[in-house]
Design a protein around this motif. Sequence first.
Motif, PDB file in Angstrom:
ATOM      1  N   LEU A 129      -9.466   0.569  -7.682  1.00  0.00           N
ATOM      2  CA  LEU A 129      -8.519   1.545  -8.205  1.00  0.00           C
ATOM      3  C   LEU A 129      -7.316   0.916  -8.902  1.00  0.00           C
ATOM      4  O   LEU A 129      -6.590   1.608  -9.621  1.00  0.00           O
ATOM      5  CB  LEU A 129      -8.024   2.450  -7.073  1.00  0.00           C
ATOM      6  CG  LEU A 129      -9.078   3.357  -6.420  1.00  0.00           C
ATOM      7  CD1 LEU A 129      -8.469   4.105  -5.238  1.00  0.00           C
ATOM      8  CD2 LEU A 129      -9.667   4.325  -7.427  1.00  0.00           C
ATOM      9  N   SER A 130      -7.097  -0.388  -8.697  1.00  0.00           N
ATOM     10  CA  SER A 130      -5.881  -1.022  -9.212  1.00  0.00           C
ATOM     11  C   SER A 130      -5.798  -0.984 -10.731  1.00  0.00           C
ATOM     12  O   SER A 130      -4.707  -0.931 -11.301  1.00  0.00           O
ATOM     13  CB  SER A 130      -5.788  -2.474  -8.721  1.00  0.00           C
ATOM     14  OG  SER A 130      -6.833  -3.267  -9.279  1.00  0.00           O
ATOM     15  N   GLY A 131      -6.937  -1.014 -11.397  1.00  0.00           N
ATOM     16  CA  GLY A 131      -6.925  -0.978 -12.857  1.00  0.00           C
ATOM     17  C   GLY A 131      -6.680   0.397 -13.425  1.00  0.00           C
ATOM     18  O   GLY A 131      -6.441   0.534 -14.632  1.00  0.00           O
ATOM     19  N   LEU A 132      -6.735   1.424 -12.560  1.00  0.00           N
ATOM     20  CA  LEU A 132      -6.562   2.793 -13.037  1.00  0.00           C
ATOM     21  C   LEU A 132      -5.130   3.282 -12.891  1.00  0.00           C
ATOM     22  O   LEU A 132      -4.775   4.297 -13.475  1.00  0.00           O
ATOM     23  CB  LEU A 132      -7.508   3.739 -12.268  1.00  0.00           C
ATOM     24  CG  LEU A 132      -8.994   3.408 -12.332  1.00  0.00           C
ATOM     25  CD1 LEU A 132      -9.802   4.434 -11.562  1.00  0.00           C
ATOM     26  CD2 LEU A 132      -9.466   3.328 -13.777  1.00  0.00           C
ATOM     27  N   GLY A 133      -4.339   2.595 -12.086  1.00  0.00           N
ATOM     28  CA  GLY A 133      -2.953   3.015 -11.885  1.00  0.00           C
ATOM     29  C   GLY A 133      -2.135   2.762 -13.133  1.00  0.00           C
ATOM     30  O   GLY A 133      -1.920   1.613 -13.530  1.00  0.00           O
ATOM     31  N   GLY A 134      -1.671   3.825 -13.754  1.00  0.00           N
ATOM     32  CA  GLY A 134      -0.910   3.643 -14.985  1.00  0.00           C
ATOM     33  C   GLY A 134       0.450   3.035 -14.751  1.00  0.00           C
ATOM     34  O   GLY A 134       0.991   2.356 -15.618  1.00  0.00           O
ATOM     35  N   SER A 135       1.012   3.258 -13.573  1.00  0.00           N
ATOM     36  CA  SER A 135       2.344   2.746 -13.274  1.00  0.00           C
ATOM     37  C   SER A 135       2.258   1.472 -12.439  1.00  0.00           C
ATOM     38  O   SER A 135       1.267   1.225 -11.747  1.00  0.00           O
ATOM     39  CB  SER A 135       3.165   3.792 -12.521  1.00  0.00           C
ATOM     40  OG  SER A 135       2.661   3.965 -11.209  1.00  0.00           O
ATOM     41  N   TYR A 136       3.341   0.708 -12.485  1.00  0.00           N
ATOM     42  CA  TYR A 136       3.412  -0.519 -11.694  1.00  0.00           C
ATOM     43  C   TYR A 136       3.373  -0.196 -10.205  1.00  0.00           C
ATOM     44  O   TYR A 136       2.744  -0.917  -9.408  1.00  0.00           O
ATOM     45  CB  TYR A 136       4.689  -1.283 -12.047  1.00  0.00           C
ATOM     46  CG  TYR A 136       4.824  -2.630 -11.389  1.00  0.00           C
ATOM     47  CD1 TYR A 136       3.971  -3.674 -11.708  1.00  0.00           C
ATOM     48  CD2 TYR A 136       5.821  -2.867 -10.444  1.00  0.00           C
ATOM     49  CE1 TYR A 136       4.092  -4.917 -11.113  1.00  0.00           C
ATOM     50  CE2 TYR A 136       5.966  -4.101  -9.848  1.00  0.00           C
ATOM     51  CZ  TYR A 136       5.097  -5.132 -10.182  1.00  0.00           C
ATOM     52  OH  TYR A 136       5.233  -6.355  -9.588  1.00  0.00           O
ATOM     53  N   ALA A 137       4.031   0.890  -9.807  1.00  0.00           N
ATOM     54  CA  ALA A 137       4.070   1.273  -8.394  1.00  0.00           C
ATOM     55  C   ALA A 137       2.668   1.587  -7.872  1.00  0.00           C
ATOM     56  O   ALA A 137       2.301   1.183  -6.756  1.00  0.00           O
ATOM     57  CB  ALA A 137       4.987   2.476  -8.202  1.00  0.00           C
ATOM     58  N   LEU A 138       1.860   2.315  -8.667  1.00  0.00           N
ATOM     59  CA  LEU A 138       0.500   2.629  -8.235  1.00  0.00           C
ATOM     60  C   LEU A 138      -0.356   1.368  -8.141  1.00  0.00           C
ATOM     61  O   LEU A 138      -1.182   1.223  -7.233  1.00  0.00           O
ATOM     62  CB  LEU A 138      -0.145   3.618  -9.199  1.00  0.00           C
ATOM     63  CG  LEU A 138       0.184   5.100  -8.987  1.00  0.00           C
ATOM     64  CD1 LEU A 138      -0.479   5.946 -10.059  1.00  0.00           C
ATOM     65  CD2 LEU A 138      -0.242   5.554  -7.599  1.00  0.00           C
ATOM     66  N   THR A 139      -0.161   0.465  -9.082  1.00  0.00           N
ATOM     67  CA  THR A 139      -0.903  -0.797  -9.034  1.00  0.00           C
ATOM     68  C   THR A 139      -0.579  -1.558  -7.751  1.00  0.00           C
ATOM     69  O   THR A 139      -1.478  -2.062  -7.066  1.00  0.00           O
ATOM     70  CB  THR A 139      -0.570  -1.662 -10.264  1.00  0.00           C
ATOM     71  OG1 THR A 139      -0.902  -0.948 -11.450  1.00  0.00           O
ATOM     72  CG2 THR A 139      -1.367  -2.967 -10.230  1.00  0.00           C
ATOM     73  N   LEU A 140       0.704  -1.643  -7.420  1.00  0.00           N
ATOM     74  CA  LEU A 140       1.110  -2.306  -6.179  1.00  0.00           C
ATOM     75  C   LEU A 140       0.501  -1.621  -4.968  1.00  0.00           C
ATOM     76  O   LEU A 140       0.046  -2.282  -4.025  1.00  0.00           O
ATOM     77  CB  LEU A 140       2.632  -2.314  -6.067  1.00  0.00           C
ATOM     78  CG  LEU A 140       3.408  -3.191  -7.043  1.00  0.00           C
ATOM     79  CD1 LEU A 140       4.904  -3.033  -6.816  1.00  0.00           C
ATOM     80  CD2 LEU A 140       3.021  -4.661  -6.897  1.00  0.00           C
TER      81      LEU A 140
END
Length: 409
Positions: free
Chosen positions: A100-111
């Motif tokens: 899912l990390s590649g789908l998070g548009g924001s930095y917070a979602l990636t983290l």
Amino acid sequence: MPTTTFHSLRTSTRPPRNRAITLLAVGHACVDVYQGAVAALVPFFVAERAYTYATASGIVLAASLLSSVAQPLFGALTDRKPLPWLLPVSTLVGGLGIALSGLGGSYALTLLFVAVSGIGVAAYHPESARIARVASRGGHTAMSWFSLGGNLGFAFSPALVALVVGFGGLTMSPLLLLPALAGSVLCLPALRIVQRGQEATSAAAHPTQTLTSAADDRRSFLRLTLGVICRSVAFTGLSTFISFHMAQSTGWGPAAGTAALVVLYLGGAVGTVLGGRLAERRDRVTVVRRSYLLTVLAVAGVVLVPGPLGYLFVALASAGLYVPFSLQVTLAQDYLPHRVGTAGGITLGLTVSVGGIAAPAIGLLADATSLRTALIPLIAMPALSWLAFRGLPEPAAAIGPPSEEAESP
């Protein structure tokens, strides 16, 4: 445990134990794909989202920090009660976070997604280390094969990430869930084999503890942990930034960086098996100490020697940092024979997680000066590990002598 009972266990479960080690090693590879994937994804986050070195290394920190804190907690939990179901569940959680990390548009979602993966990896290692030690019956080489599985997962992850994300972009990251699906299925027969072996001998919940009356040596375990932390800083620093460093050093671009990660992880695979073999001939503490001393020169070569020759030093540094890998796990378990879950969680997991805490500092220094300058402090890390292991005693094994059959999968 009576001698006759112990002997019957060794003779009656030899083939199943080999299969168990093999399956556990493959499962370990499927989990540690996601530890290697974090560093392998960093260049793609930089390219597609314009992250700085410091911002990108924060992603490594997200996975590492939670994993570092959670692994001793999971270890303490499994010391109270075996939780074999954690292996398939944590494998899936580790893979889902990276997918899912590649789908998070924001930095917070990636983290957030990377942190979820780190928790999954944290839950896996303490219980898997305990189960692998039971299956190996204390064999150093058998444990090195189990550790090798994780290292091969590391080695394969840059190629997997490059294949999936390199051609399709970060939006293709859900395909990275496939190793987790495979690993969660493959670990199930291994758990059944180990369970049947325990039931056959009416062993206690933690059979490793029934074979020893030695007290926990917390002082030696603390010194070992300090050495593991320094080793972790060195390896995580290299794995996070080696792709950038070799791309700059050779002038060959991103492909040179991916190749450097593959060399780094494959060197670790060779070092892990070599460590198990060497420990059959010399005591573990001596092997670990000498390996760290030689690694000081290898890391210096990585940082200071320019051009393609750097790949040789990358391989040597990685092998040197991984010779102690499985040996540190069994040493920790023998220093804490009554807390093998905690010992395994701290050493097997901490070796690849706590070093991420130092990654942002390296990134900040690289942004302020140069990447080569920022990597120079890594040369001191194996030297500090060598100092930590000086004078450590070789503990009596918490598990009885290994059978010949348990030495390799």
